[in-house]
Design a protein around this motif. Structure first.
Motif: not given
Length: 158
Positions: A106-121, A123-128
């Motif tokens: 019931g897991r996902f590949a780690l590249y999905i976790v990495i992509n999520k981190i990249i997108v969140v960072v 957007w955070y940098n974009l907004l703040f």
């Protein structure tokens, strides 16, 4: 490393960045930590869910450290470390497919976790981020959207 590179001074925000001859690859550090984890798992006879939690809390942070900087590039080593661990705890052959491993646990590949981190960072940098060009452009477009009733669907739905 040649003399020209060694003598180069790189400064960011008045902080000097050293030029080095080598660096530690995070995959190597993660493998060392994983072998230590293997020993603990073997000695303690932990259930699979606990083994996965230990992996997520000790190995994944090493593998994903700085991923917002190094980005979408070569993820094969990270995927291999992850799948090797999953194969180990399930006690299956090395040829077992990744899809079967992820589905069974019931897991996902780690590249999905990495992509999520990249997108969140991002957007955070974009907004703040304030002083960054991307943040400035986003603010201009957002104000244009509000003041002139522009319909930027990516801005509204994003």
């Amino acid at each position: 490393m040649d003399r020209q590179c060694r003598n180069r001074n790189i400064t960011i925000n008045d902080i000097r960045i050293d030029v080095v001859d080598s660096y530690k690859f995070l995959g190597v550090q993660a493998k060392k930590a994983m072998f230590n984890l293997y020993k603990k798992i073997r000695n303690l006879y932990l259930p699979i869910d606990c083994q996965l939690k230990l992996f997520d809390s000790t190995i994944v942070p090493i593998l994903t450290y700085g991923c917002e900087v190094w980005g979408y590039g070569k993820l094969k080593m990270i995927v291999k470390v992850h799948t090797d661990f999953l194969k180990y705890i399930l006690n299956v052959k090395q040829g077992t497919s990744q899809s079967l491993l992820y589905g069974e646990l019931g897991r996902f590949a780690l590249y999905i976790v990495i992509n999520k981190i990249i997108v969140v960072v991002f957007w955070y940098n974009l907004l703040f981020g304030g002083y960054k060009l991307s943040s400035t452009l986003y603010s201009i477009i957002f104000q244009d959207h509000i003041n002139y009733d522009r319909n930027y669907t990516w801005l509204i739905n994003g």
